[in-house]
Scaffold this active site. Structure first.
Site, short mmCIF file in Angstrom:
data_model
loop_
_atom_site.label_atom_id
_atom_site.label_comp_id
_atom_site.label_asym_id
_atom_site.label_seq_id
_atom_site.Cartn_x
_atom_site.Cartn_y
_atom_site.Cartn_z
CB CYS A 20 -0.91 0.03 1.23
SG CYS A 20 -0.01 0.24 2.79
CD GLU A 73 -6.02 -4.14 2.60
OE1 GLU A 73 -6.16 -3.42 3.60
OE2 GLU A 73 -4.90 -4.41 2.12
NE ARG A 123 -6.19 -1.38 8.35
CZ ARG A 123 -4.98 -1.05 8.77
NH1 ARG A 123 -4.83 -0.32 9.87
NH2 ARG A 123 -3.90 -1.44 8.10
NE ARG A 133 -5.63 0.04 4.78
CZ ARG A 133 -5.42 1.10 5.56
NH1 ARG A 133 -6.28 2.10 5.55
NH2 ARG A 133 -4.35 1.15 6.34
#
Length: 338
Positions: A82, A125, A169, A171
């Site tokens: 990421c 992800e 969080r 995502r």
């Protein structure tokens, strides 16, 4: 063969410590079998091996792996790095160069491998920043790449705090079904469990004095925050309410000071590590690695054997297992129908 007896073979790319695999195993039970794992970080490999007993070795750098050497599989799990797209990083995207590797293009290895093997489904992800990086062009390139090799792509931003863990969080989750699979009925799960709070994931017993901040360090944090506030920035330490939720634990394990707690159970204030000043008497401490594991939905049976520094990094880089499991259950509904 009945659909409920099919065993789906999966591969775990950029596996980290196995959070995505864990979520899929919880959703599919004995009907998923991991046949290949790739992860280049040696410490993540150690934690992975502690918790998953495979009869094959973990492969290292995926860019050097020939797709023909990977066993056939039905499901590709890929939490590609990421950092290239993160708001916390420099956001270099496809130009991101790191240790001689371009992390922003590592997703192309997912495409390369899946184009050759043609799995039923690809699951990825990444950070929310991926969706608007380079005015949305980066995400469009990724989506188009999967479509060009014959997949129907679904994506959605989900927040961990809606799935039973007290962590704010967000995502982006990408699910791509092979075009010959009827996937129109696929939908991302709706989060329905947002009532958990930090108190629910705290250690049951008093934790070591090493997690409590020194008076000198707290003063440093106060000055640091004041400097940033004077410049109009929102950086700095944060003490979270035990009835509230944690901020996102971040890539690399940094920012532990953004999720401080007040825990007054400590009785012995004698330091066990070298600190400046003395241990604060206000009960201010960092969360422990086990608490970070719980923030990410890892069960207490998950073994944590490495030094804290490595564990913080690993959980900051990992995924929220609860969210993965919820999505995996929706994927399974489509595959079982097919």
């Amino acid at each position: 063969m009945k659909s409920n007896s099919i065993i789906y073979r999966s591969i775990d790319l950029f596996a980290g410590i196995g959070g995505i695999r864990l979520g899929f195993e919880q959703a599919f039970g004995e009907r998923i079998n991991t046949v290949y794992v790739s992860e280049w970080d040696e410490y993540a490999q150690k934690t992975y091996k502690e918790n998953f007993k495979d009869d094959f070795d973990i492969a290292g750098d995926i860019t050097k792996v020939d797709e023909k050497d990977i066993p056939d599989f039905d499901i590709c799990l890929a939490g590609f790095p990421c950092q290239a797209f993160s708001m916390a990083g420099k956001r270099m995207g496809f130009d991101d160069d790191y240790k001689g590797l371009c992390r922003g293009t590592l997703f192309q290895d997912v495409v390369r491998i899946c184009e050759y093997h043609r799995p039923k489904v690809i699951f990825c992800e990444n950070v929310k920043g991926l969706t608007n990086h380079d005015k949305g062009r980066t995400f469009k390139i990724i989506k188009n790449a999967f479509e060009q090799i014959g997949y129907t792509v679904y994506s959605k931003v989900l927040n961990s705090k809606d799935f039973g863990v007290p962590q704010n969080r967000e995502r982006i989750y990408i699910v791509a079904f092979r075009n010959d699979i009827e996937s129109k009925a696929f939908k991302f799960p709706e989060g329905t469990d947002s009532d958990t709070c930090i108190h629910d994931i705290m250690e049951k017993e008093a934790v070591s004095v090493k997690y409590y901040l020194s008076t000198v360090y707290i003063n440093t944090l106060i000055k640091h925050k004041a400097r940033h506030e004077a410049k109009g920035n929102g950086f700095g330490y944060e003490i979270r309410s035990l009835d509230g939720q944690a901020g996102a634990i971040v890539c690399g394990g940094m920012g532990r000071e953004r999720n401080l707690l007040i825990d007054n159970r400590l009785k012995d204030f004698k330091p066990v590590t070298h600190i400046k000043g003395e241990v604060n008497r206000d009960g201010i401490r960092r969360m422990t690695p086990r608490e970070w594991a719980r923030l990410q939905g890892f069960p207490d049976s998950y073994k944590l054997t490495l030094a804290d520094t490595h564990l913080y990094k690993q959980f900051g880089n990992s995924v929220t297992v609860n969210v993965i499991e919820a999505i995996a259950r929706e994927i399974r509904k489509i595959l079982d129908k097919e």
